[in-house]
Design a protein around this motif. Structure first.
Motif, PDB file in Angstrom:
ATOM      1  N   PHE A 239       0.843  -1.201   0.000  1.00  0.00           N
ATOM      2  CA  PHE A 239       0.000   0.000   0.000  1.00  0.00           C
ATOM      3  C   PHE A 239       0.877   1.250   0.000  1.00  0.00           C
ATOM      4  O   PHE A 239       0.589   2.218  -0.722  1.00  0.00           O
ATOM      5  CB  PHE A 239      -0.912   0.004   1.227  1.00  0.00           C
ATOM      6  CG  PHE A 239      -2.024   1.017   1.157  1.00  0.00           C
ATOM      7  CD1 PHE A 239      -3.301   0.645   0.766  1.00  0.00           C
ATOM      8  CD2 PHE A 239      -1.796   2.344   1.491  1.00  0.00           C
ATOM      9  CE1 PHE A 239      -4.328   1.584   0.686  1.00  0.00           C
ATOM     10  CE2 PHE A 239      -2.809   3.286   1.426  1.00  0.00           C
ATOM     11  CZ  PHE A 239      -4.081   2.909   1.019  1.00  0.00           C
ATOM     12  N   ILE A 240       1.951   1.224   0.786  1.00  0.00           N
ATOM     13  CA  ILE A 240       2.871   2.370   0.824  1.00  0.00           C
ATOM     14  C   ILE A 240       3.516   2.578  -0.540  1.00  0.00           C
ATOM     15  O   ILE A 240       3.599   3.714  -1.050  1.00  0.00           O
ATOM     16  CB  ILE A 240       3.957   2.160   1.903  1.00  0.00           C
ATOM     17  CG1 ILE A 240       3.329   2.161   3.295  1.00  0.00           C
ATOM     18  CG2 ILE A 240       5.026   3.254   1.805  1.00  0.00           C
ATOM     19  CD1 ILE A 240       4.297   1.781   4.399  1.00  0.00           C
ATOM     20  N   ASN A 241       3.976   1.507  -1.163  1.00  0.00           N
ATOM     21  CA  ASN A 241       4.643   1.609  -2.463  1.00  0.00           C
ATOM     22  C   ASN A 241       3.707   2.127  -3.548  1.00  0.00           C
ATOM     23  O   ASN A 241       4.130   2.862  -4.452  1.00  0.00           O
ATOM     24  CB  ASN A 241       5.209   0.243  -2.865  1.00  0.00           C
ATOM     25  CG  ASN A 241       6.343  -0.198  -1.955  1.00  0.00           C
ATOM     26  OD1 ASN A 241       7.020   0.623  -1.348  1.00  0.00           O
ATOM     27  ND2 ASN A 241       6.544  -1.507  -1.844  1.00  0.00           N
ATOM     28  N   GLN A 242       2.429   1.770  -3.459  1.00  0.00           N
ATOM     29  CA  GLN A 242       1.460   2.189  -4.467  1.00  0.00           C
ATOM     30  C   GLN A 242       0.960   3.611  -4.249  1.00  0.00           C
ATOM     31  O   GLN A 242       0.666   4.332  -5.212  1.00  0.00           O
ATOM     32  CB  GLN A 242       0.261   1.227  -4.471  1.00  0.00           C
ATOM     33  CG  GLN A 242       0.597  -0.173  -4.950  1.00  0.00           C
ATOM     34  CD  GLN A 242      -0.573  -1.129  -4.804  1.00  0.00           C
ATOM     35  OE1 GLN A 242      -1.709  -0.718  -4.590  1.00  0.00           O
ATOM     36  NE2 GLN A 242      -0.295  -2.424  -4.928  1.00  0.00           N
ATOM     37  N   ASN A 243       0.871   4.043  -2.973  1.00  0.00           N
ATOM     38  CA  ASN A 243       0.242   5.324  -2.664  1.00  0.00           C
ATOM     39  C   ASN A 243       1.182   6.364  -2.059  1.00  0.00           C
ATOM     40  O   ASN A 243       0.848   7.550  -2.015  1.00  0.00           O
ATOM     41  CB  ASN A 243      -0.924   5.100  -1.696  1.00  0.00           C
ATOM     42  CG  ASN A 243      -2.001   4.205  -2.289  1.00  0.00           C
ATOM     43  OD1 ASN A 243      -2.846   4.643  -3.048  1.00  0.00           O
ATOM     44  ND2 ASN A 243      -1.958   2.927  -1.925  1.00  0.00           N
TER      45      ASN A 243
END
Length: 276
Positions: A212-216
């Motif tokens: 989620f961190i990598n995507q957002n």
């Protein structure tokens, strides 16, 4: 473990003695060699020495107490895993006072969240105080209205969708919309005492992950709950359920707690050899 505990107690005693004697020896000899004065003057000198001695004794107890906490901090490798000693110090004072008040089970576990860190960093720690090791260090969410990447606002109000600072004692588990979840009881009036009313619980969430961190570019946020990575949350909840400490920290928010009483924590530490 009995031998290990006895060795730790001996170390405590030796450390305390080596700190006390250098301070009190000069006071002792000064009293013996003091020139003769009037009764009133001698009384004033004695009072002054007693006050000074008590002040130094208190300072030495504080120093020894801090050294013992620092020893646990270092042995558990908390600095390497990103926890500031100041945060651990507060968490431990609360732990000692809560346990001494009979509010905790025999589990020597301490969970800490440091909201001074952004949500993109691992800011949740589960510490085994008995064996002095970190069992988990992972991501944890904050409330959607507490801030973006970093939590800046906190509330004890229902429907605020903010995180609440302070000391919690874990309660019972249940199966909710997030699967296995854990009830929390806020121990600090005005700061987190409405945790039950607000349904502030520990649970797992898909939005708490590195993916989620990598995507957002940021971690997902909750409605105020300290949500953990899905899957890992089950292991953590099963360990910490049933009256262990969870401490949610953030500096600079005028947070205060009756469980942050250092003097009481020190008394509990010195008077109960099995408290840690």
């Amino acid at each position: 473990m009995g031998n290990v505990q006895n060795k730790r107690n001996m170390v405590k005693g030796k450390r305390f003695a080596t700190r006390v004697l250098p301070f009190f020896a000069p006071l002792f000899f000064a009293t013996l060699t003091a020139p003769s004065k009037t009764v009133e003057a001698r009384g004033n000198v004695a009072t002054h020495i007693n006050v000074e001695a008590e002040a130094k004794l208190h300072a030495l107890k504080v120093s020894n107490f801090q050294m013992n906490l620092l020893e646990i901090y270092e042995e558990a490798g908390l600095e390497k895993q990103g926890m500031a000693f100041e945060v651990f110090d507060k968490a431990m004072i609360g732990y000692l006072n809560l346990r001494n008040a009979g509010l905790l089970s025999d589990k020597q576990l301490l969970s800490v969240v440091d909201f001074d860190k952004p949500s993109t960093e691992k800011r949740f720690w589960l510490i085994d105080l008995k064996n002095r090791e970190v069992l988990e260090n992972t991501y944890v969410s904050h409330g959607k209205n507490s801030g973006g990447t970093k939590a800046k606002n906190f509330s004890n109000t229902d429907d605020s969708n903010m995180s609440s600072l302070g000391f919690y004692v874990t309660g019972e588990t249940y199966i909710g919309r997030h699967g296995l979840s854990l009830k929390l009881d806020g121990m600090d009036e005005k700061f987190n005492s409405n945790a039950r009313l607000r349904d502030i619980v520990m649970h797992g969430a898909d939005y708490v992950s590195e993916d989620f961190i990598n995507q957002n570019g940021w971690l997902g946020r909750s409605e105020g709950c300290p949500a953990l990575p899905m899957g890992l949350h089950q292991e953590v909840i099963n360990q910490v359920q049933d009256r262990t400490v969870l401490f949610l920290h953030a500096s600079g928010h005028e947070y205060d707690s009756r469980f942050l009483n250092q003097k009481m924590a020190m008394e509990a530490f010195y008077n109960n050899e099995n408290i840690i």
